[in-house]
Design a protein around this motif. Sequence first.
Motif, PDB file in Angstrom:
ATOM      1  N   TYR A  47       0.986  -1.236  -0.004  1.00  0.00           N
ATOM      2  CA  TYR A  47       0.084  -0.033   0.226  1.00  0.00           C
ATOM      3  C   TYR A  47       0.948   1.376   0.079  1.00  0.00           C
ATOM      4  O   TYR A  47       1.841   1.298   0.882  1.00  0.00           O
ATOM      5  N   ARG A  48       0.599   2.108  -0.988  1.00  0.00           N
ATOM      6  CA  ARG A  48       1.580   3.371  -0.842  1.00  0.00           C
ATOM      7  C   ARG A  48       0.714   4.280  -1.817  1.00  0.00           C
ATOM      8  O   ARG A  48       0.616   4.032  -2.980  1.00  0.00           O
ATOM      9  N   HIS A  49       0.457   5.409  -1.423  1.00  0.00           N
ATOM     10  CA  HIS A  49      -0.211   6.480  -2.268  1.00  0.00           C
ATOM     11  C   HIS A  49       0.995   7.206  -2.782  1.00  0.00           C
ATOM     12  O   HIS A  49       1.925   7.484  -2.314  1.00  0.00           O
ATOM     13  N   MET A  50       0.898   8.032  -3.951  1.00  0.00           N
ATOM     14  CA  MET A  50       1.754   8.673  -4.664  1.00  0.00           C
ATOM     15  C   MET A  50       1.726  10.075  -3.978  1.00  0.00           C
ATOM     16  O   MET A  50       2.812  10.666  -3.959  1.00  0.00           O
ATOM     17  N   GLU A  51       0.487  10.376  -3.577  1.00  0.00           N
ATOM     18  CA  GLU A  51       0.459  11.956  -3.223  1.00  0.00           C
ATOM     19  C   GLU A  51       0.301  12.251  -1.603  1.00  0.00           C
ATOM     20  O   GLU A  51       0.101  13.147  -1.371  1.00  0.00           O
ATOM     21  N   ARG A  52       0.293  11.070  -0.899  1.00  0.00           N
ATOM     22  CA  ARG A  52       0.160  11.408   0.673  1.00  0.00           C
ATOM     23  C   ARG A  52       0.468   9.925   1.484  1.00  0.00           C
ATOM     24  O   ARG A  52       0.539   9.054   0.901  1.00  0.00           O
ATOM     25  N   THR A  53       0.593  10.460   2.713  1.00  0.00           N
ATOM     26  CA  THR A  53       1.111   9.108   3.514  1.00  0.00           C
ATOM     27  C   THR A  53      -0.511   8.486   4.055  1.00  0.00           C
ATOM     28  O   THR A  53      -1.248   9.365   4.388  1.00  0.00           O
ATOM     29  N   LEU A  54      -0.253   7.065   3.778  1.00  0.00           N
ATOM     30  CA  LEU A  54      -1.360   6.490   4.433  1.00  0.00           C
ATOM     31  C   LEU A  54      -1.320   6.122   5.881  1.00  0.00           C
ATOM     32  O   LEU A  54      -0.360   5.964   6.358  1.00  0.00           O
ATOM     33  N   SER A  55      -2.523   6.337   6.230  1.00  0.00           N
ATOM     34  CA  SER A  55      -2.621   5.982   7.933  1.00  0.00           C
ATOM     35  C   SER A  55      -2.718   4.589   8.113  1.00  0.00           C
ATOM     36  O   SER A  55      -3.296   3.714   7.233  1.00  0.00           O
ATOM     37  N   LYS A  56      -2.063   3.773   9.201  1.00  0.00           N
ATOM     38  CA  LYS A  56      -2.480   2.391   9.461  1.00  0.00           C
ATOM     39  C   LYS A  56      -3.775   2.109   9.412  1.00  0.00           C
ATOM     40  O   LYS A  56      -4.068   1.174   8.740  1.00  0.00           O
ATOM     41  N   LEU A  57      -4.789   2.905  10.053  1.00  0.00           N
ATOM     42  CA  LEU A  57      -5.951   2.652  10.142  1.00  0.00           C
ATOM     43  C   LEU A  57      -6.780   2.367   8.734  1.00  0.00           C
ATOM     44  O   LEU A  57      -7.252   1.437   8.154  1.00  0.00           O
ATOM     45  N   GLU A  58      -6.382   3.354   7.829  1.00  0.00           N
ATOM     46  CA  GLU A  58      -6.707   3.319   6.274  1.00  0.00           C
ATOM     47  C   GLU A  58      -6.453   2.037   5.720  1.00  0.00           C
ATOM     48  O   GLU A  58      -7.405   1.294   5.100  1.00  0.00           O
ATOM     49  N   VAL A  59      -5.284   1.770   5.882  1.00  0.00           N
ATOM     50  CA  VAL A  59      -4.695   0.523   5.378  1.00  0.00           C
ATOM     51  C   VAL A  59      -5.368  -0.799   5.961  1.00  0.00           C
ATOM     52  O   VAL A  59      -5.715  -1.628   5.043  1.00  0.00           O
ATOM     53  N   ASN A  60      -5.323  -0.785   7.249  1.00  0.00           N
ATOM     54  CA  ASN A  60      -6.061  -2.075   7.695  1.00  0.00           C
ATOM     55  C   ASN A  60      -7.653  -2.264   7.067  1.00  0.00           C
ATOM     56  O   ASN A  60      -7.906  -3.198   6.979  1.00  0.00           O
ATOM     57  N   ASN A  61      -8.008  -1.188   6.905  1.00  0.00           N
ATOM     58  CA  ASN A  61      -9.535  -0.878   6.424  1.00  0.00           C
ATOM     59  C   ASN A  61      -9.617  -1.642   5.248  1.00  0.00           C
ATOM     60  O   ASN A  61     -10.415  -2.207   5.043  1.00  0.00           O
ATOM     61  N   ILE A  62      -8.921  -0.974   4.256  1.00  0.00           N
ATOM     62  CA  ILE A  62      -8.848  -1.583   2.777  1.00  0.00           C
ATOM     63  C   ILE A  62      -8.390  -3.049   2.908  1.00  0.00           C
ATOM     64  O   ILE A  62      -9.178  -3.992   2.181  1.00  0.00           O
ATOM     65  N   HIS A  63      -7.285  -3.393   3.506  1.00  0.00           N
ATOM     66  CA  HIS A  63      -6.825  -4.749   3.907  1.00  0.00           C
ATOM     67  C   HIS A  63      -8.189  -5.797   4.168  1.00  0.00           C
ATOM     68  O   HIS A  63      -8.573  -6.866   3.732  1.00  0.00           O
ATOM     69  N   LYS A  64      -9.029  -5.021   5.077  1.00  0.00           N
ATOM     70  CA  LYS A  64      -9.953  -6.011   5.689  1.00  0.00           C
ATOM     71  C   LYS A  64     -11.128  -6.144   4.641  1.00  0.00           C
ATOM     72  O   LYS A  64     -11.756  -7.367   4.306  1.00  0.00           O
TER      73      LYS A  64
END
Length: 407
Positions: A375-392
């Motif tokens: 997970y990595r956005h080109m234009e901003r830092t992703l939060s742990k929470l956001e990544v966990n949510n997508i993964h779920k």
Amino acid sequence: EASKEIILLGHKYPTDEWTNVTPRVISKLGRNLHILLYHPLSLIRQRIVNYFYLQFHNRIGNPIFSVYDNLSPIVTVEQNFDSLLVPKNHPSRNKTDCYYINRDTLLRAHMTAHQTELISMGLNNFLVVGDVYRRDEIDSTHYPAFHQVDAVRLCTKDEVFENVKNTDELKLFEHRGVESNEKQGCHTLESVKVMEHELKNTLTGLAQTLFGSEVQYRWVEQYFPFTHPSWELEVYYKGQWLEILGCGIIRQEILQRTGTAERIGWAFGLGLERLAMCLYDIPDIRLFWSKDTAFSDQFKTEDPNAIIKYKPISIYPPCKSDISFWLPEDKHYSSNDFYDLVREVGGDRIQQVVLKDEFIHPTTKRLSHCYRITYRHMERTLSKLEVNNIHKQIKQQVSEKLHVKVR
Ligand code: PHE
């Protein structure tokens, strides 16, 4: 159910069991990055078109190649495959490799899809530029939508042998010839060699125009259903050989079917993203789709030949997470289905997905896949929470839609 329709670029299409276009891919239709002012893909298009205008002109100096950069990306199976002699069982036709709108219609998988209709219109020298769509893996150089330039040049006998004094004994075609590595059965060796020479000169000249006159290149033999013989051109760039285009002598059967049997022709197709990534040091293919001015401002130049090196705005940290599941026993499964699902859920927050591990359970014989998602956005830092949510969400949807069993 059976009467469902979708609207794409203002037209209605019936859907059926072949339909596999996704909302995210549909959202790319009409962006037309290849003609967007100052866009890096547009700059490279201009450089390529200028090269052809310069190289090929008539006696009074006018360019002979015409350019089509505004043809609809929605084409028929006939255009994309049948008209180009792609066999009915060829893997490139698979639902797992293309975005189908329905059984007869798809998002073009290559710009060559327009070749026969343009030849039928009577054109002998043309370039076709546009967006193409293919289902593929996810990494920094692959994206389901990208851009290609295709070219076709058709010549009469007089044009092929224009520099030869006495052409009486020379012919373009021969009867009862046999196909070999060097030529199609119906062509004479002399006509093919002249065309091959012009094709290869044109393309190495193009490579030198783009990469500089010292560029190292090599020709690799290739197979395409619509050309023979066929080659790929590779250039050596930053320590590796990069395949930049495919080309060849057009299958005479294609010209016969389009009413141009008296000419012989060459064609090529090249991808714009790969070239732009090299020439401008663009590290990730998703950046081309960015609407952030921090990206686009770096390419604001009136001179398409300007040397520009992209400077990453800043580096945002990646975040990796694995997912493992048992594949369905009774249903078809393709990794490309998983990649599309990941893209639908994660969008441009997904940098890469790799199949890390594949194994068969020793007793049940079930097959398991483990993928690593970066997970990595080109234009901003992703939060742990956001990544966990997508993964779920991915885990949830993958069980529902692909009938796998998450471990
Ligand atoms: N259409 C081919 C591709 O997408 C490229 C190509 C075009 C090859 C024309 C030969 C002639 O890979």
